[in-house]
Design a protein around this motif. Sequence first.
Motif, PDB file in Angstrom:
ATOM      1  N   ASP A 109       2.787  -8.579   6.039  1.00 52.55           N
ATOM      2  CA  ASP A 109       2.132  -9.616   5.179  1.00 52.55           C
ATOM      3  C   ASP A 109       1.256  -9.172   4.253  1.00 52.55           C
ATOM      4  O   ASP A 109       0.975  -9.434   3.362  1.00 52.55           O
ATOM      5  CB  ASP A 109       1.694 -10.850   6.295  1.00 52.55           C
ATOM      6  CG  ASP A 109       2.659 -11.503   7.082  1.00 52.55           C
ATOM      7  OD1 ASP A 109       3.658 -11.628   6.662  1.00 52.55           O
ATOM      8  OD2 ASP A 109       2.352 -12.159   8.023  1.00 52.55           O
ATOM      9  N   HIS A 110       0.398  -8.303   4.744  1.00 59.26           N
ATOM     10  CA  HIS A 110      -0.751  -7.752   4.095  1.00 59.26           C
ATOM     11  C   HIS A 110      -0.096  -6.605   2.903  1.00 59.26           C
ATOM     12  O   HIS A 110      -0.638  -6.726   1.732  1.00 59.26           O
ATOM     13  CB  HIS A 110      -1.762  -7.037   4.735  1.00 59.26           C
ATOM     14  CG  HIS A 110      -2.696  -7.675   5.425  1.00 59.26           C
ATOM     15  ND1 HIS A 110      -3.901  -7.358   6.074  1.00 59.26           N
ATOM     16  CD2 HIS A 110      -2.797  -8.989   5.591  1.00 59.26           C
ATOM     17  CE1 HIS A 110      -4.696  -8.221   6.484  1.00 59.26           C
ATOM     18  NE2 HIS A 110      -3.886  -9.202   6.435  1.00 59.26           N
ATOM     19  N   ALA A 111       0.867  -6.226   3.219  1.00 57.92           N
ATOM     20  CA  ALA A 111       1.750  -5.310   2.384  1.00 57.92           C
ATOM     21  C   ALA A 111       2.180  -5.946   1.091  1.00 57.92           C
ATOM     22  O   ALA A 111       2.077  -5.802   0.123  1.00 57.92           O
ATOM     23  CB  ALA A 111       2.799  -4.402   3.017  1.00 57.92           C
ATOM     24  N   ASP A 120      -1.359  -7.724 -10.428  1.00 58.56           N
ATOM     25  CA  ASP A 120      -2.536  -8.186 -11.087  1.00 58.56           C
ATOM     26  C   ASP A 120      -3.380  -7.166 -11.725  1.00 58.56           C
ATOM     27  O   ASP A 120      -3.738  -7.186 -12.963  1.00 58.56           O
ATOM     28  CB  ASP A 120      -3.304  -9.100 -10.443  1.00 58.56           C
ATOM     29  CG  ASP A 120      -2.653 -10.377  -9.930  1.00 58.56           C
ATOM     30  OD1 ASP A 120      -1.679 -10.798 -10.608  1.00 58.56           O
ATOM     31  OD2 ASP A 120      -2.901 -11.044  -9.175  1.00 58.56           O
ATOM     32  N   LEU A 121      -3.422  -6.054 -10.945  1.00 59.76           N
ATOM     33  CA  LEU A 121      -4.351  -5.050 -11.373  1.00 59.76           C
ATOM     34  C   LEU A 121      -3.777  -4.272 -12.469  1.00 59.76           C
ATOM     35  O   LEU A 121      -4.417  -3.851 -13.578  1.00 59.76           O
ATOM     36  CB  LEU A 121      -4.815  -4.008 -10.133  1.00 59.76           C
ATOM     37  CG  LEU A 121      -5.547  -2.879 -10.542  1.00 59.76           C
ATOM     38  CD1 LEU A 121      -6.754  -3.216 -11.025  1.00 59.76           C
ATOM     39  CD2 LEU A 121      -5.649  -1.934  -9.358  1.00 59.76           C
ATOM     40  N   ALA A 453      -9.616  -1.843   3.405  1.00 63.45           N
ATOM     41  CA  ALA A 453      -8.640  -1.321   2.820  1.00 63.45           C
ATOM     42  C   ALA A 453      -8.316  -2.394   1.753  1.00 63.45           C
ATOM     43  O   ALA A 453      -8.087  -3.619   2.035  1.00 63.45           O
ATOM     44  CB  ALA A 453      -7.344  -0.855   3.303  1.00 63.45           C
ATOM     45  N   SER A 454      -8.121  -1.996   0.690  1.00 66.13           N
ATOM     46  CA  SER A 454      -7.722  -3.018  -0.602  1.00 66.13           C
ATOM     47  C   SER A 454      -6.792  -2.412  -1.739  1.00 66.13           C
ATOM     48  O   SER A 454      -6.666  -1.177  -1.967  1.00 66.13           O
ATOM     49  CB  SER A 454      -9.268  -3.224  -1.249  1.00 66.13           C
ATOM     50  OG  SER A 454      -8.966  -3.809  -2.505  1.00 66.13           O
ATOM     51  N   ALA A 455      -5.900  -3.296  -2.210  1.00 61.42           N
ATOM     52  CA  ALA A 455      -5.155  -2.927  -3.286  1.00 61.42           C
ATOM     53  C   ALA A 455      -5.987  -2.405  -4.434  1.00 61.42           C
ATOM     54  O   ALA A 455      -5.537  -1.889  -5.427  1.00 61.42           O
ATOM     55  CB  ALA A 455      -4.473  -4.239  -3.803  1.00 61.42           C
ATOM     56  N   TYR A 456      -7.292  -2.737  -4.692  1.00 57.32           N
ATOM     57  CA  TYR A 456      -8.166  -2.493  -5.852  1.00 57.32           C
ATOM     58  C   TYR A 456      -8.851  -1.325  -5.544  1.00 57.32           C
ATOM     59  O   TYR A 456      -9.446  -0.859  -6.560  1.00 57.32           O
ATOM     60  CB  TYR A 456      -9.110  -3.607  -6.265  1.00 57.32           C
ATOM     61  CG  TYR A 456      -8.394  -4.792  -6.278  1.00 57.32           C
ATOM     62  CD1 TYR A 456      -7.544  -5.398  -7.521  1.00 57.32           C
ATOM     63  CD2 TYR A 456      -8.123  -5.958  -5.293  1.00 57.32           C
ATOM     64  CE1 TYR A 456      -7.136  -6.441  -7.757  1.00 57.32           C
ATOM     65  CE2 TYR A 456      -7.742  -7.085  -5.473  1.00 57.32           C
ATOM     66  CZ  TYR A 456      -6.845  -7.368  -6.900  1.00 57.32           C
ATOM     67  OH  TYR A 456      -6.192  -8.603  -6.855  1.00 57.32           O
ATOM     68  N   ALA A 457      -8.795  -0.631  -4.248  1.00 58.40           N
ATOM     69  CA  ALA A 457      -9.703   0.685  -4.199  1.00 58.40           C
ATOM     70  C   ALA A 457      -8.722   1.623  -3.620  1.00 58.40           C
ATOM     71  O   ALA A 457      -7.867   1.521  -2.860  1.00 58.40           O
ATOM     72  CB  ALA A 457     -10.707   0.253  -3.153  1.00 58.40           C
ATOM     73  N   ARG A 469      -4.054  10.244  -5.239  1.00 54.70           N
ATOM     74  CA  ARG A 469      -4.815   9.078  -4.577  1.00 54.70           C
ATOM     75  C   ARG A 469      -3.512   7.823  -4.689  1.00 54.70           C
ATOM     76  O   ARG A 469      -2.831   7.864  -5.504  1.00 54.70           O
ATOM     77  CB  ARG A 469      -5.984   8.197  -5.410  1.00 54.70           C
ATOM     78  CG  ARG A 469      -6.990   9.432  -5.692  1.00 54.70           C
ATOM     79  CD  ARG A 469      -7.939   9.456  -4.426  1.00 54.70           C
ATOM     80  NE  ARG A 469      -8.507   8.608  -4.051  1.00 54.70           N
ATOM     81  CZ  ARG A 469      -9.607   8.453  -3.120  1.00 54.70           C
ATOM     82  NH1 ARG A 469      -9.505   9.721  -2.373  1.00 54.70           N
ATOM     83  NH2 ARG A 469     -10.144   7.597  -2.848  1.00 54.70           N
ATOM     84  N   GLU A 470      -3.711   6.792  -3.672  1.00 56.94           N
ATOM     85  CA  GLU A 470      -2.736   5.671  -3.642  1.00 56.94           C
ATOM     86  C   GLU A 470      -3.596   4.524  -3.683  1.00 56.94           C
ATOM     87  O   GLU A 470      -4.828   4.535  -3.247  1.00 56.94           O
ATOM     88  CB  GLU A 470      -1.892   5.740  -2.509  1.00 56.94           C
ATOM     89  CG  GLU A 470      -0.891   6.919  -2.397  1.00 56.94           C
ATOM     90  CD  GLU A 470       0.142   6.653  -1.385  1.00 56.94           C
ATOM     91  OE1 GLU A 470       1.416   6.769  -1.517  1.00 56.94           O
ATOM     92  OE2 GLU A 470      -0.431   6.406  -0.092  1.00 56.94           O
ATOM     93  N   ARG A 471      -3.101   3.487  -4.288  1.00 60.81           N
ATOM     94  CA  ARG A 471      -3.530   2.099  -4.236  1.00 60.81           C
ATOM     95  C   ARG A 471      -4.872   2.223  -5.593  1.00 60.81           C
ATOM     96  O   ARG A 471      -5.316   3.355  -6.059  1.00 60.81           O
ATOM     97  CB  ARG A 471      -4.417   1.772  -3.161  1.00 60.81           C
ATOM     98  CG  ARG A 471      -3.106   1.455  -2.099  1.00 60.81           C
ATOM     99  CD  ARG A 471      -3.904   0.865  -0.693  1.00 60.81           C
ATOM    100  NE  ARG A 471      -4.507   1.721   0.064  1.00 60.81           N
ATOM    101  CZ  ARG A 471      -3.959   2.631   0.898  1.00 60.81           C
ATOM    102  NH1 ARG A 471      -2.444   2.844   0.950  1.00 60.81           N
ATOM    103  NH2 ARG A 471      -4.677   3.360   1.576  1.00 60.81           N
ATOM    104  N   GLY A 472      -5.388   1.020  -6.017  1.00 56.69           N
ATOM    105  CA  GLY A 472      -6.172   0.953  -7.001  1.00 56.69           C
ATOM    106  C   GLY A 472      -5.593   1.338  -8.270  1.00 56.69           C
ATOM    107  O   GLY A 472      -4.533   1.894  -8.242  1.00 56.69           O
ATOM    108  N   VAL A 473      -6.695   1.518  -9.370  1.00 62.63           N
ATOM    109  CA  VAL A 473      -6.271   2.026 -10.351  1.00 62.63           C
ATOM    110  C   VAL A 473      -6.125   3.544 -10.560  1.00 62.63           C
ATOM    111  O   VAL A 473      -4.942   4.018 -11.228  1.00 62.63           O
ATOM    112  CB  VAL A 473      -7.743   1.919 -11.488  1.00 62.63           C
ATOM    113  CG1 VAL A 473      -7.641   2.725 -12.801  1.00 62.63           C
ATOM    114  CG2 VAL A 473      -8.249   0.732 -11.812  1.00 62.63           C
TER     115      VAL A 473
END
Length: 490
Positions: A109-111, A120-121, A453-457, A469-473
């Motif tokens: 679900d979090h994935a 969105d990012l 853990a965050s999609a934005y970081a 790096r994975e995730r975030g910008v």
Amino acid sequence: MTTIINTRSPYIDGKSVVGEGKSLPVINPATENVITEVETTSVRQVETAILAARRAFDIGDWAWADRRDRVRMILGMLDYFEEHRDELAQTIQQEAGATTRMLGSAQLDHAIAQMRQTVDLYLTLPDEEYSPRPLDVAIAANTVGLSVMTYEPVGVVSCISAYNCPFWINAWKAIPALLTGNTVVLRPSPFTPLSALVFGDAAEAAGLPAGVLNVVLEAGYEGSALMTTHPAVDQISFTGSTAVGKSIMRQAADTAKRVMLELGGKSVQLYLPDGVDKAPMGFPVVFANHSGQACVAATRMLVPHDRKDEVLDKGAAIAARLTIGDPADASTLMGPLISAAQRDRCESYVQRSVAAGGRVVTGGKRPPGHDRGYYFEPTILDVPDNSNPAAQEEIFGPVVTVIGYDTVDEAIAIANDSPYGLSGQVYSPDLVAATAVARRIRAGAVNVNGLGASAYASSGGYKESGLGRERGVDGLRAYQEIKHLSVNNW
């Protein structure tokens, strides 16, 4: 009754194909029963997938389409995952042994939720940025017109994933790569092929052009070796062991491919003297995290020497109360390991630890009453120092070593005395002191007083824990090339 995803065939060049390799049995690690069998790809078919991705990138519209068109189709894939959530959950539970609690978070679900956040990012990131400094030569000639940095897709990306959080890892690789205009060949772990095949179903349902996403399966490594050496591949994204990651670096060197590696870890949970009361709850956090099968699992606990016995006693009492068993039972906290070999590996490290001076406080063997299934008890080891094998090497199971320290500087030195540097944790009510310690830990992500853990970081490893790096910008830009474009007056 909910059923598992029924796709059994590789997905190449926009369609399911009959696999030319041997059939691969998929084992339920909780029962040791065969769930089903899948068709595997031959090496020839892996190359077909690579060339399909190459063609889709070079002559198709995907890479240079309006980003909104790509986003629309990626959102269509995420919609497909949500529409088939129950079947997908059943699939992950049966092939990976994920507990129902884990499905509600990291395993599924979090994935999906974080992939939507990633979309969105991505939409906030510019495709080009004006260069802050014009070109000196053009200035001198009085011909400067435009100087910009553009972000373009890398090309064909080989995504090779691990078994522990199969859907999430597949998503974290394939979705950002596709969003940024790349084409993808996805190769899952042979332990967990079913939750990767659903990506082909989703791509077809969402209308992705042929060749943009391909899913190949194999029991061995010949296909993945081709995915890391073929000249038509531009980038490799791999999650797995450090040993395999090093091999991939060597294989990629001849064609100078871009390499992203998320590798092993031996993370610490460091309790400062005023934070030791929280330490006993650090044990179930590791054990409940897919039975310790997580590269970020904080399997080294550091506490002051004068509180060590107290922490060990309380930890053993907590471990004795943990529910081990059927992952589908909502009360289960710990499910099985992925295989008999992984269970044997845990037992071997316990024996090696004891031989080197360690002591088994609790656990260390197969739990009674579980004659079938690859279960291993939640295990706490009291080790004399950080040189113990169980403190130095990644075990990938429910085994936590406890190490004492005398000073905070010594604790930091112990934390950094590792070939790995993936993540870490620091606990103290004094946020200033805890943050200062966190800054001194050599790891790609360090959490103070909790996990996050965050999609934005973004996150990634230091030292032998990986590259990139994975995730975030940073995780999105990792799938892009940067081009300087200067346009001068005639």
